[in-house]
Design a protein around this motif. Sequence first.
Motif, PDB file in Angstrom:
ATOM      1  N   SER A 133      73.947  33.591 -16.003  1.00 17.40           N
ATOM      2  CA  SER A 133      74.160  32.224 -15.504  1.00 17.40           C
ATOM      3  C   SER A 133      74.710  31.307 -16.602  1.00 17.40           C
ATOM      4  N   ASP A 134      74.781  31.807 -17.838  1.00 14.24           N
ATOM      5  CA  ASP A 134      75.399  31.015 -18.905  1.00 14.24           C
ATOM      6  C   ASP A 134      76.905  30.968 -18.650  1.00 14.24           C
ATOM      7  N   PRO A 135      77.467  29.771 -18.493  1.00 13.83           N
ATOM      8  CA  PRO A 135      78.897  29.685 -18.145  1.00 13.83           C
ATOM      9  C   PRO A 135      79.835  30.263 -19.205  1.00 13.83           C
ATOM     10  N   HIS A 136      79.321  30.554 -20.416  1.00 11.58           N
ATOM     11  CA  HIS A 136      80.177  31.142 -21.449  1.00 11.58           C
ATOM     12  C   HIS A 136      80.356  32.642 -21.282  1.00 11.58           C
ATOM     13  N   THR A 137      79.473  33.267 -20.518  1.00  9.27           N
ATOM     14  CA  THR A 137      79.491  34.728 -20.390  1.00  9.27           C
ATOM     15  C   THR A 137      80.629  35.180 -19.489  1.00  9.27           C
ATOM     16  N   THR A 138      81.485  36.056 -20.025  1.00  8.08           N
ATOM     17  CA  THR A 138      82.584  36.610 -19.238  1.00  8.08           C
ATOM     18  C   THR A 138      82.216  37.986 -18.701  1.00  8.08           C
ATOM     19  N   ILE A 139      81.605  38.805 -19.553  1.00  9.35           N
ATOM     20  CA  ILE A 139      81.328  40.204 -19.220  1.00  9.35           C
ATOM     21  C   ILE A 139      79.896  40.539 -19.669  1.00  9.35           C
ATOM     22  N   ILE A 140      79.175  41.323 -18.869  1.00  4.39           N
ATOM     23  CA  ILE A 140      77.899  41.878 -19.331  1.00  4.39           C
ATOM     24  C   ILE A 140      78.175  43.287 -19.859  1.00  4.39           C
ATOM     25  N   GLY A 141      77.868  43.509 -21.149  1.00  3.22           N
ATOM     26  CA  GLY A 141      78.131  44.798 -21.785  1.00  3.22           C
ATOM     27  C   GLY A 141      77.014  45.804 -21.527  1.00  3.22           C
ATOM     28  N   HIS A 142      77.391  47.063 -21.428  1.00  2.63           N
ATOM     29  CA  HIS A 142      76.448  48.184 -21.225  1.00  2.63           C
ATOM     30  C   HIS A 142      75.117  47.728 -20.633  1.00  2.63           C
ATOM     31  N   MET A 143      75.175  47.438 -19.327  1.00  2.00           N
ATOM     32  CA  MET A 143      74.109  46.703 -18.639  1.00  2.00           C
ATOM     33  C   MET A 143      72.710  47.292 -18.772  1.00  2.00           C
ATOM     34  N   THR A 144      72.587  48.607 -18.735  1.00  2.00           N
ATOM     35  CA  THR A 144      71.235  49.179 -18.731  1.00  2.00           C
ATOM     36  C   THR A 144      70.805  49.699 -20.101  1.00  2.00           C
ATOM     37  N   GLY A 145      71.735  49.748 -21.053  1.00  2.00           N
ATOM     38  CA  GLY A 145      71.377  50.139 -22.416  1.00  2.00           C
ATOM     39  C   GLY A 145      71.091  51.611 -22.637  1.00  2.00           C
TER      40      GLY A 145
END
Length: 225
Positions: A104-116
């Motif tokens: 929800s942070d408006p700066h975030t474009t992509i979530i990297g390697h979501m599950t780790g």
Amino acid sequence: MAKATRQRGFEYFGVADHSKSAHYAGGLSVEQIAQQHREADRLNKRFGKDFRILKGIESDILADGSLDYDDDVLERFDFVVASIHGRFKLDRKAQTQRLLRAISDPHTTIIGHMTGRQLQRRPSYEIDVEKVLRACAKHDVVVEINAHPWRLDLDWRWHQAALEFGCMLSINPDAHSIPELDHMHWGVLMARKGGVSADRVLNAMTLAEITRYFRQKRCSLARAA
Ligand SMILES: [Zn+2]
């Protein structure tokens, strides 16, 4: 790295070094970011119109879900990959909340390697993947298909769900060296296995399209401020 990417026939190179929390992995200080951006501007002038370095960062998601640079620093990038690199042991609810806050942070474009997860090394941390994917769709945050053979995360078995919820995906090599750029191949194969078509892949866009996409994202950032 940019030159090697260009030689491989790509139109752009999204640089995304580790952020300041990851000092163990050479994470960039604010001064080093400025230096890198000057260098990118200099090279971009030389590359001309048909190739571009896009300025990104892989910003650590802290335990409370916030990113590890101030807003005025995050605003200097074309794109921000937000990833978890520590505190893997939070319970499912807290870990999910942590990711939701980053999304929800408006700066975030992509979530990297979501599950780790790292294949044959460690399982994923506990999260509600469906909830996280739905949030990505809602906030226009792109989901990474990490092409590194250790990761291949988001797992292909989730690709159809991600598409159904309305997510865009991005196939990223997680390259820490020139040879690792070729990890792209595994990411593309995984996306195909998951039934992802090119029109749902952020970095299948042309340079003109992705530049427009990032510009629009930044405009909505300005509106949110
Ligand atoms: Zn990472």
